[in-house]
Every structure is written in structure tokens, then in C-alpha cells.
Design a protein around this motif. Structure first.
Motif, PDB file in Angstrom:
ATOM      1  N   ALA A   1       4.259 -21.654   0.896  1.00  0.00           N
ATOM      2  CA  ALA A   1       3.555 -21.790  -0.353  1.00  0.00           C
ATOM      3  C   ALA A   1       2.494 -20.922  -0.930  1.00  0.00           C
ATOM      4  O   ALA A   1       2.435 -21.472  -2.199  1.00  0.00           O
ATOM      5  N   GLU A   2       3.605 -19.689  -0.660  1.00  0.00           N
ATOM      6  CA  GLU A   2       3.730 -18.942  -1.791  1.00  0.00           C
ATOM      7  C   GLU A   2       4.113 -19.384  -4.006  1.00  0.00           C
ATOM      8  O   GLU A   2       3.637 -19.005  -4.394  1.00  0.00           O
ATOM      9  N   SER A   3       5.581 -19.640  -3.663  1.00  0.00           N
ATOM     10  CA  SER A   3       6.480 -20.217  -4.622  1.00  0.00           C
ATOM     11  C   SER A   3       6.627 -21.711  -4.538  1.00  0.00           C
ATOM     12  O   SER A   3       6.984 -21.413  -5.748  1.00  0.00           O
ATOM     13  N   CYS A   4       6.486 -22.157  -3.807  1.00  0.00           N
ATOM     14  CA  CYS A   4       6.890 -23.402  -3.450  1.00  0.00           C
ATOM     15  C   CYS A   4       5.245 -24.327  -3.759  1.00  0.00           C
ATOM     16  O   CYS A   4       4.626 -24.217  -3.048  1.00  0.00           O
ATOM     17  N   PHE A   5       5.373 -25.450  -4.056  1.00  0.00           N
ATOM     18  CA  PHE A   5       4.726 -26.703  -4.414  1.00  0.00           C
ATOM     19  C   PHE A   5       4.483 -27.898  -2.831  1.00  0.00           C
ATOM     20  O   PHE A   5       6.574 -28.456  -2.927  1.00  0.00           O
ATOM     21  N   ILE A   6       4.384 -28.076  -2.294  1.00  0.00           N
ATOM     22  CA  ILE A   6       4.363 -29.177  -0.877  1.00  0.00           C
ATOM     23  C   ILE A   6       3.832 -30.217  -0.657  1.00  0.00           C
ATOM     24  O   ILE A   6       2.481 -30.039  -0.515  1.00  0.00           O
ATOM     25  N   ALA A   7       4.278 -31.040  -0.280  1.00  0.00           N
ATOM     26  CA  ALA A   7       3.311 -32.366  -0.047  1.00  0.00           C
ATOM     27  C   ALA A   7       3.950 -33.189   1.119  1.00  0.00           C
ATOM     28  O   ALA A   7       4.832 -33.206   1.647  1.00  0.00           O
ATOM     29  N   ARG A   8       3.720 -34.503   1.392  1.00  0.00           N
ATOM     30  CA  ARG A   8       3.725 -35.079   2.718  1.00  0.00           C
ATOM     31  C   ARG A   8       4.179 -36.151   1.694  1.00  0.00           C
ATOM     32  O   ARG A   8       3.147 -37.144   1.611  1.00  0.00           O
ATOM     33  N   LEU A   9       5.145 -37.640   2.000  1.00  0.00           N
ATOM     34  CA  LEU A   9       5.389 -38.210   1.801  1.00  0.00           C
ATOM     35  C   LEU A   9       5.023 -39.220   2.156  1.00  0.00           C
ATOM     36  O   LEU A   9       4.997 -40.643   1.898  1.00  0.00           O
ATOM     37  N   ALA A  10       5.082 -39.378   3.196  1.00  0.00           N
ATOM     38  CA  ALA A  10       5.939 -40.792   4.433  1.00  0.00           C
ATOM     39  C   ALA A  10       5.474 -39.875   5.275  1.00  0.00           C
ATOM     40  O   ALA A  10       4.601 -39.012   6.326  1.00  0.00           O
TER      41      ALA A  10
ATOM     42  N   ASN B   1      -0.447 -35.390  -1.153  1.00  0.00           N
ATOM     43  CA  ASN B   1       0.649 -36.098  -0.630  1.00  0.00           C
ATOM     44  C   ASN B   1       1.126 -36.743  -1.684  1.00  0.00           C
ATOM     45  O   ASN B   1       1.541 -36.495  -2.934  1.00  0.00           O
ATOM     46  N   ARG B   2       1.910 -38.333  -2.110  1.00  0.00           N
ATOM     47  CA  ARG B   2       2.822 -38.447  -3.005  1.00  0.00           C
ATOM     48  C   ARG B   2       2.023 -38.721  -4.341  1.00  0.00           C
ATOM     49  O   ARG B   2       3.310 -38.113  -5.229  1.00  0.00           O
ATOM     50  N   GLU B   3       1.200 -38.846  -4.638  1.00  0.00           N
ATOM     51  CA  GLU B   3       0.263 -39.376  -6.004  1.00  0.00           C
ATOM     52  C   GLU B   3       0.629 -37.303  -6.996  1.00  0.00           C
ATOM     53  O   GLU B   3       0.734 -37.455  -7.761  1.00  0.00           O
ATOM     54  N   SER B   4       0.016 -36.474  -5.774  1.00  0.00           N
ATOM     55  CA  SER B   4       0.030 -35.251  -6.320  1.00  0.00           C
ATOM     56  C   SER B   4       1.611 -35.211  -6.506  1.00  0.00           C
ATOM     57  O   SER B   4       1.617 -34.006  -7.747  1.00  0.00           O
ATOM     58  N   PHE B   5       2.363 -35.128  -5.316  1.00  0.00           N
ATOM     59  CA  PHE B   5       3.354 -34.875  -6.051  1.00  0.00           C
ATOM     60  C   PHE B   5       4.300 -35.307  -7.547  1.00  0.00           C
ATOM     61  O   PHE B   5       4.780 -34.726  -7.975  1.00  0.00           O
ATOM     62  N   TYR B   6       4.231 -36.332  -7.418  1.00  0.00           N
ATOM     63  CA  TYR B   6       4.622 -37.262  -8.562  1.00  0.00           C
ATOM     64  C   TYR B   6       4.097 -36.538 -10.139  1.00  0.00           C
ATOM     65  O   TYR B   6       4.797 -35.803 -10.755  1.00  0.00           O
ATOM     66  N   LYS B   7       2.758 -36.822  -9.942  1.00  0.00           N
ATOM     67  CA  LYS B   7       2.111 -35.455 -10.416  1.00  0.00           C
ATOM     68  C   LYS B   7       2.037 -33.850 -11.409  1.00  0.00           C
ATOM     69  O   LYS B   7       3.078 -33.850 -12.250  1.00  0.00           O
ATOM     70  N   GLN B   8       3.176 -33.210 -10.041  1.00  0.00           N
ATOM     71  CA  GLN B   8       3.002 -31.773 -10.112  1.00  0.00           C
ATOM     72  C   GLN B   8       4.359 -32.219 -10.336  1.00  0.00           C
ATOM     73  O   GLN B   8       5.049 -31.236 -11.635  1.00  0.00           O
ATOM     74  N   LEU B   9       5.811 -33.145 -10.434  1.00  0.00           N
ATOM     75  CA  LEU B   9       7.332 -32.335 -10.441  1.00  0.00           C
ATOM     76  C   LEU B   9       7.212 -33.490 -12.182  1.00  0.00           C
ATOM     77  O   LEU B   9       7.931 -32.877 -13.213  1.00  0.00           O
ATOM     78  N   ASN B  10       5.974 -34.875 -12.311  1.00  0.00           N
ATOM     79  CA  ASN B  10       6.102 -35.004 -13.589  1.00  0.00           C
ATOM     80  C   ASN B  10       5.786 -33.770 -15.251  1.00  0.00           C
ATOM     81  O   ASN B  10       6.116 -33.593 -15.773  1.00  0.00           O
ATOM     82  N   GLU B  11       4.528 -33.152 -14.713  1.00  0.00           N
ATOM     83  CA  GLU B  11       4.336 -31.528 -15.245  1.00  0.00           C
ATOM     84  C   GLU B  11       5.089 -31.086 -15.796  1.00  0.00           C
ATOM     85  O   GLU B  11       5.805 -30.623 -16.913  1.00  0.00           O
ATOM     86  N   ARG B  12       6.502 -31.180 -14.275  1.00  0.00           N
ATOM     87  CA  ARG B  12       7.139 -30.117 -14.884  1.00  0.00           C
ATOM     88  C   ARG B  12       8.329 -30.147 -15.687  1.00  0.00           C
ATOM     89  O   ARG B  12       8.933 -29.184 -16.520  1.00  0.00           O
ATOM     90  N   LEU B  13       8.949 -31.368 -15.428  1.00  0.00           N
ATOM     91  CA  LEU B  13       9.726 -32.434 -16.033  1.00  0.00           C
ATOM     92  C   LEU B  13       9.227 -32.419 -17.834  1.00  0.00           C
ATOM     93  O   LEU B  13      10.068 -32.162 -18.828  1.00  0.00           O
TER      94      LEU B  13
END
Length: 759
Positions: free
Chosen positions: A395-404, A339-351
Motif C-alpha cells: 500500500a505504501e508504494s503501489c496502487f492495489i485493485a481487485r479486477l475480478a 475496482n477495475r474502473e479505478s485501476f483503469y483511471k490510475q493507469l491511464n493517468e500515469r500513461l
């Protein structure tokens, strides 16, 4: 604050209980022994007094028998009767030696001393001389018997001396001390006490402090009186209570031993209970810190073993539940995607790791319409299939999430725009089978690269959404974010933030655009149009902030402010002799407010204005937002007396059937048909037919957007009722509108007259 462990508290509890019981028992024993010792002392004193009394009684009886034997002796009576002094003395001495008396005396019936070993005090009643008496400085026990021949011819008195020897003998029998002393306390007459004690006793008697003397010397005693002689029977308290002291010492020793045993038992018990509790506490603390991998395993068959087994079961259940909770917190339950929280976590780690990549925001086109027409269940199936195909594609190369609702995001480390667009194109071109039918689903997506276009998650997400909006507007599958394209978004955000303050503090303004009678050229009304000049944002156009106000719900307050301000101005103009029809625009939310008609009625009554002088303009889109409620609200306003106008007619969604059932008074033609009226034959046909239709429906017509005189003349020929546009005037502030009425309005009346004359 110092924390005391359970083991220490248990020890303290055991020791406290044992010590408390011991203390209470010791106090009770002490009280009982003290009381018993006091009773023992009293009993010893009473026994000593009884023994002394018995001794004196026996000696008195012995004396009385001896005296009676002497009085009954014939020779003695003969000597008394004849007055033979020598015989009397000899008989008395022999008899006294035989019975061991120390005092003997013989008196005649007239009180004359016939013979005596001691000098009695003058005036002594010799007939009653008996008991303990102080004679000639010595203490005697006396008896007196009459001598008869046969009448009483004399009285014989015999006495035993009472001295220290008698007191010592009695002490040996009763373990108590006897002390006889004169009532003035000048000397001790007979005592078993030591001489030093006798002196101190006499001092205490002199000072009347015998009780204090007894207390100081740890003695108990009884004081009694024999004529002029005092008798003190005393005994040592310590000697009397020695046995009880020993008993108490024995009990104290036994109690200490019991306390020691209780302490050892408490230590063993505390260890027995505290060890499993300590392990339970450690396990609970580990559980609190989120460690679920350490089983307790209490190998016991008692209640602690059961508690340990229950705790392990609870630990496993909590572990499973927390895993589920964490999963639910980090995933969308419908699609199974992060979900959105996981997406934020993943992107924050990469940033944070200074990585680069691309964020793609993906929207399903017309998803809300699909959901509304085909149902929630259908929409859920669409979302689930989209999620699955996104997994298969990325799925093999990217992180996928549902935002809304219909918004997904793909986070990739590489920036392969062509590969991304190809994958999305393949995703869109595939047939979607939902239930037993096939559907075509389209997407719009926006891509933004990081950290090139942002180093914060919110910024990147917003810019990806802006790029997706660009793709939607340009009907593209994928659009890249363009530098600076979010400035308009930031401006809209600032407008939304500033709008509530502008409403409350009346920073909005009203301008008024004149409405002209198409036939005569005279002014017959004005439309109130809102304006906003912001200190930082400058001029904010209505087409900028009105849609935002409708989205935020602030449009309700905006409309009510506009109505109040416009009616205030209309009331003022009426007082100045300016009578114009006031027109105010309403939104879709205004038509859905149940109390709007009552609000308008209240405002009109407060200003004593006629409802017929107020026109409320609604757009086709506002009516169609909720047709049933709009019809009800417009009916209420029309019944109130207000005029209802349908604004921007021809550009919305209203059908002729719906137009037939709306409670309308006026129809306003959209300016897009009026501006090309003199050059476009199609526009003329549309306007002519619309005007004819309106007149057939008995509706007044208003043409807005009149910018040339030629358009005025054409509309005049077509039979339009009212005109509005820049040819006559732009919207003006209230003061400017008044000046325009005075200086410019007559020009159009004259111009119309001249045109009609030329014709």
C-alpha cells in the motif's frame, strides 16, 4: 425561445387578473350606462311628448271654455240669430283679444261662413274642426263648439297658433326640440331647431332618411303625425349621456388607479415570492453541477423557510449518497479495494503523464475449487484476507485493485522485480487462518512493464494476464511478459470472431477417417472430423477452435452442423451403394441440451436413415462435466437406436463404477496407448486389460492411432474389434474417401488374408 422568469410571470398574472377584472367591469359599466343612457333618452322623449300633449290639452280646454263662453253669450247668440254682421265681428274680436286666440271663425248650420279671421280650405267639415290643423299656411290648435238658441244655429271655431315660440318654450321645459313640418317636407311649420338643422331635416324628410339624419347628428327622436302635419320630438344623445360619460371616465380613472396599486402590490408580492425561489433555483442548479458545499439558509419562518430547510437536508443527503455511490463505483464492496474502473483511471493517468512502472496481475490458485468445496462465505473470507495482506505489503508504494473474482492487480511506479517477487513470496509463505483452521494459499502472477510493453490499459492488462498464465504453466510465482507471447491470444480472438460467420455461411468442412474391422481388414465405418480453412488465418486445427467454441457456446451450432452434414453424406453414400457406420463427436454442452435427442431423431427421419448406423462419440471429460445429465442424454440417444462410444478412454476422469452405469456400446482406446504398443510392455498390459474389461462388459472396442502394421497384428491377437489410424488412412474429403474405398481399401483386406495365410 425566450424564457420568462417566475417573477415576471407572477407580475403578469397579477396585472392580468387586475386588468381582466377592470376590463370586465368596464365593459359591464359601459354596457349598463349605454343602456341606461338609451333609457334616459327614451324617457326624455316620452316626457317631452307627454308635456306637449298636456300643453295642447290645457290649451284645448282653455279654447273650448273660451269658445263655450262666446257661444253662451246672449248678445252674441242674438247677433247670430238676427244676422247682425257688425255685432258678430265685434263680439268675436273682443273675445279673441281677451283670451289671446289668433284664429276665430263662425259658420252657419248650412256651412255658410258668417265671420272668419282665416280662410279655411273648401269642403272643410267645420262641425268637427278641432285639434292641430294647417290653416292658410299656418299651424293652429283648434276647437269648435255649437251656438244654441236653443237649437244649434251656428258653429264657432277658435284656434291658438303653433309656432317657433311655442317650440322654444317647450324646449326650455323638457330640453327637447319640437319640429312640426308638412308631410311632404316642404317647410318647417314650427321648430326649436336652428335654421341649418331645419333645412337638413327637411332634406332628410324628402329623401326619407330621417333616421340617418338623427344618427349623423347624434340625436334621438320620435316621429308622430297630426292629420297632415308631422311632428319630430328630438334630443341630443351626448347631452343625455353626458352624466354617464362622466361616470365612465371617473370609473376608468378609479380603475387605472386600482391597476397601479395592484401593480405595486404585485411587484412587492413577486419580490416576496421570487427571492427565495431564485435562491432555491440557484441552489438546485449548483446541486445539479455537483456542488454540495453551499447551504441555502433561508432565514424565514414561513413555508419557504421550511422548504429551504428541507432542501438543505436533501442536499446533505444527496452529498452523502453521491459520495457512497462514487465510492461504490470506484471500489470493490467485498474487499474495499479499488475496482477495475479505478485501476483503469490510475493507469491511464500515469500513461498520459509518460510515467513508467510495472503492472502485476495476481491470481489465486484453485480458488474456484476452494469456493465450490467450502462455500461462498469461505471464498469471501479468503478474498478479504488477500486484499488486506496486499495492502500491508504494497500500500505504501503501489496502487492495489481487485479486477475480478480471484484476480488482483498491483500497479507500482518502480520496476523492482526482485523486491516484487520477494514480497509475493512472503505473502504466499504466510499461513492463512480462516475460521478455526489454517490453509496454504498459492498465487500465480504476471508482470508487464510500461510503457515498454504497451501504452494502453487493455494491452497491458492482457499481457499481464498472459504472463500470469505463463507462470501457471511453468509453476512459477511470478513471470515477466515476453515479447510476442500474445500472438496466440490474438489468433484465438480472431478465431472466436470468425467462427459464427463460418458456421452460418458453411465455411467448415468434414473429412472422414476410415474405421477398419480388426479381424478382416474391411472398412466398416468412418468418423466425421471437422476441418476449417480460413482465408486470412489459414488452416485452423480442431484442437484450436473446438475449445474456443465450447467456451463461447458456439459448439452447439458446430455439432448440429456436423451432424447434418455427416448424415447428408451418409445418405448420399447409401444411395451410391456405400454402406458405412457414421461416427460423430459430441461435446459436454451437447449432452446438456435437453432437445438434442429430438434433434437427432428429426434429422434421421428426414433422411430415412437407421439410427443404428449412427455412432455418437463422447469423451470422458464431456461426460464428467455433468454426469447426471450426460447419463440421461446418452440413455435417450441409445433408446433412439444410436450407438454410443466413449472416446479417449484412459486419459480422463471416468472410474470403473461410473463406466458401469453409462449406457455405452463402444469403448475407444486413446492413441497414446496404441502408438507404443509394440515397444512398451506397460502399454500392452493396459490395452490388453482394457480390451478384456470391455468385452466382459459386452462393449465393442476401437483402437485409434494405429500407425504400423505391427500394432494391427498385436491388436488382432488381443481381440480388438475396430482399428483407426494413419496406417490405413488420414482423414479424407468425401470425394477422396470414395476414391480411397475403391483403390486402397481392398489392399488391407488382401494384406490381412496374406498375413493369416502365412501364419
Amino acid at each position: 425561445m425566450i424564457r420568462i422568469s417566475f417573477r415576471a410571470r407572477l407580475l403578469l398574472l397579477f396585472i392580468g387578473l387586475a386588468g381582466g377584472v377592470l376590463l370586465v367591469t368596464l365593459v359591464a359599466v359601459t354596457f349598463a350606462t349605454d343602456k341606461q343612457a338609451e333609457l334616459t333618452v327614451e324617457r326624455e322623449l316620452a316626457v317631452s311628448e307627454r308635456v306637449l300633449g298636456e300643453l295642447l290639452k290645457r290649451r284645448g280646454e282653455q279654447l273650448e271654455q273660451a269658445a263655450q263662453v262666446l257661444a253662451d253669450d246672449f248678445g252674441f247668440r242674438e247677433a247670430v240669430a238676427s244676422g247682425d254682421q257688425a255685432t258678430l265681428v265685434s263680439a268675436m274680436v273682443n273675445h279673441g283679444d281677451r283670451i289671446g286666440t289668433q284664429l276665430m271663425a263662425l259658420y252657419g248650420v248650412d256651412g255658410e261662413e258668417l265671420a272668419s279671421t282665416h280662410q279655411l280650405s273648401p269642403g272643410t267639415d267645420f262641425t268637427t274642426l278641432r285639434g292641430v290643423r294647417l290653416i292658410d299656411g299656418e299651424l293652429f290648435q283648434l276647437v269648435t263648439v255649437p251656438v244654441r238658441a236653443p237649437d244649434v244655429i251656428a258653429y264657432a271655431t277658435l284656434g291658438f297658433i303653433i309656432d317657433d315660440q311655442l317650440a322654444d318654450g317647450l324646449k326650455q321645459l323638457t330640453n327637447t326640440d319640437l319640429t312640426f313640418f308638412d308631410s311632404q317636407g316642404q317647410r318647417a311649420l314650427a321648430s326649436s331647431l336652428a335654421e341649418s338643422m331645419q333645412r337638413k331635416l327637411l332634406e332628410a324628410v324628402t329623401q326619407e332618411q330621417v333616421s340617418l339624419w338623427l344618427t349623423e347628428n347624434q340625436l334621438a327622436g320620435h316621429l308622430s303625425r297630426f292629420n297632415t302635419v308631422e311632428l319630430l320630438v328630438s334630443t341630443s344623445r351626448s347631452d343625455a349621456t353626458q352624466a354617464f360619460q362622466a361616470l365612465r371616465a371617473q370609473y376608468l380613472g378609479f380603475g387605472l388607479a386600482t391597476l397601479l396599486v395592484a401593480l405595486m402590490l404585485a411587484i412587492a408580492t413577486a419580490r416576496y415570492f421570487s427571492q427565495p425561489l431564485a435562491r432555491l433555483t440557484q441552489a438546485a442548479d449548483a446541486l445539479r453541477r455537483g456542488r454540495y458545499d453551499a447551504p441555502l439558509n433561508l432565514q424565514r419562518k414561513d413555508e419557504f423557510g421550511q422548504l429551504g430547510a428541507t432542501f438543505d437536508t436533501m442536499r446533505e443527503a444527496i452529498s452523502e449518497r453521491e459520495q457512497r455511490i462514487v465510492y461504490q463505483l470506484e471500489h470493490d464492496l467485498l474487499t474495499g479495494l479499488p475496482n477495475r474502473e479505478s485501476f483503469y483511471k490510475q493507469l491511464n493517468e500515469r500513461l498520459a503523464q509518460k510515467q513508467s512502472g510495472v503492472v502485476v496481475v495476481l491470481n489465486i490458485m484453485r480458488f474456484r475449487s476452494l469456493n465450490d468445496r467450502l462455500g461462498q462465505s469461505f471464498g469471501d473470507q479468503v478474498l478479504q484476507q488477500v486484499a488486506q495482506r496486499l495492502r500491508d505489503s504494497f500500500a505504501e508504494s503501489c496502487f492495489i485493485a481487485r479486477l475480478a473474482s480471484d484476480e488482483f492487480v498491483v500497479l507500482c511506479d518502480n520496476d523492482d522485480s526482485k523486491g516484487m517477487e520477494s514480497a509475493l513470496s512472503s505473502l504466499q509463505s504466510t499461513q492463512w487462518h480462516i475460521g478455526e483452521a489454517s490453509y496454504r494459499i498459492e498465487f500465480r502472477s504476471g508482470a508487464v512493464r510500461f510503457p515498454e510493453f504497451g501504452a494502453e490499459v487493455d494491452v497491458l492488462l492482457r499481457r499481464g494476464q498472459l504472463a500470469a498464465q505463463l507462470a501457471r504453466s511453468e509453476k512459477q510465482l511470478l513471470a515477466d511478459y515476453q515479447q510476442g507471447s500474445d500472438e496466440s491470444y490474438l489468433r484465438r480472438l480472431q478465431i472466436l470472431q470468425a467462427l459464427p460467420d463460418a458456421i452460418v455461411n458453411r465455411k467448415l468442412q468434414l473429412h472422414y477417417q476410415p474405421k477398419i474391422n480388426c479381424t478382416t481388414g474391411e472398412v466398416n465405418g468412418a468418423e466425421a472430423l471437422i476441418r476449417w480453412q480460413h482465408d486470412q488465418l489459414g488452416v485452423i486445427r480442431p484442437d484450436e477452435f473446438i475449445p474456443l467454441a465450447e467456451q463461447s457456446g458456439d459448439i452447439l451450432r458446430v455439432t448440429r452442423w456436423v451432424c447434418q452434414a455427416a448424415l447428408d453424406q451418409q445418405q448420399y453414400w447409401l444411395e451410391q451403394g456405400i454402406d458405412v457406420q457414421m461416427a460423430v463427436n459430441l461435446s459436454a454442452l451437447d449432452l446438456q441440451a435437453d432437445d438434442f435427442a429430438e434433434f437427432i431423431a428429426t434429422e434421421l427421419r428426414a433422411r430415412h436413415l437407421s439410427p443404428t448406423k449412427l455412432t455418437l462419440e463422447v469423451t470422458e471429460s464431456a461426460v464428467m462435466a455433468d454426469l447426471e445429465k450426460a447419463q440421461q442424454r446418452l440413455k435417450e440417444l441409445r433408446e433412439l437406436g444410436c450407438k454410443i462410444a466413449l472416446d479417449d478412454y484412459g486419459t480422463g476422469y471416468a472410474s470403473l463404477a461410473q463406466l458401469k452405469h453409462l449406457p455405452l456400446d463402444k469403448l475407444k482406446l486413446d492413441q497414446s496407448f496404441i502408438r507404443g504398443l509394440d515397444s512398451d510392455a506397460n502399454d500392452r498390459i493396459i490395452v490388453q486389460s482394457t480390451l478384456s474389461l470391455a468385452h466382459e462388459l459386452k462393449l465393442q472396442t476401437v483402437a485409434e492411432g494405429v500407425e504400423e502394421q505391427a500394432a494391427w497384428r498385436l491388436l488382432q491377437q488381443m481381440g480388438c474389434d475396430t482399428l483407426q489410424g494413419y496406417y490405413f488412412s488420414r482423414p479424407l474429403a468425401a470425394v477422396e474417401f470414395e476414391q480411397w474405398l475403391k483403390n486402397e481399401a481392398p489392399r488391407f483386406t488382401n494384406q490381412n488374408k496374406k498375413a493369416l495365410t502365412n501364419e
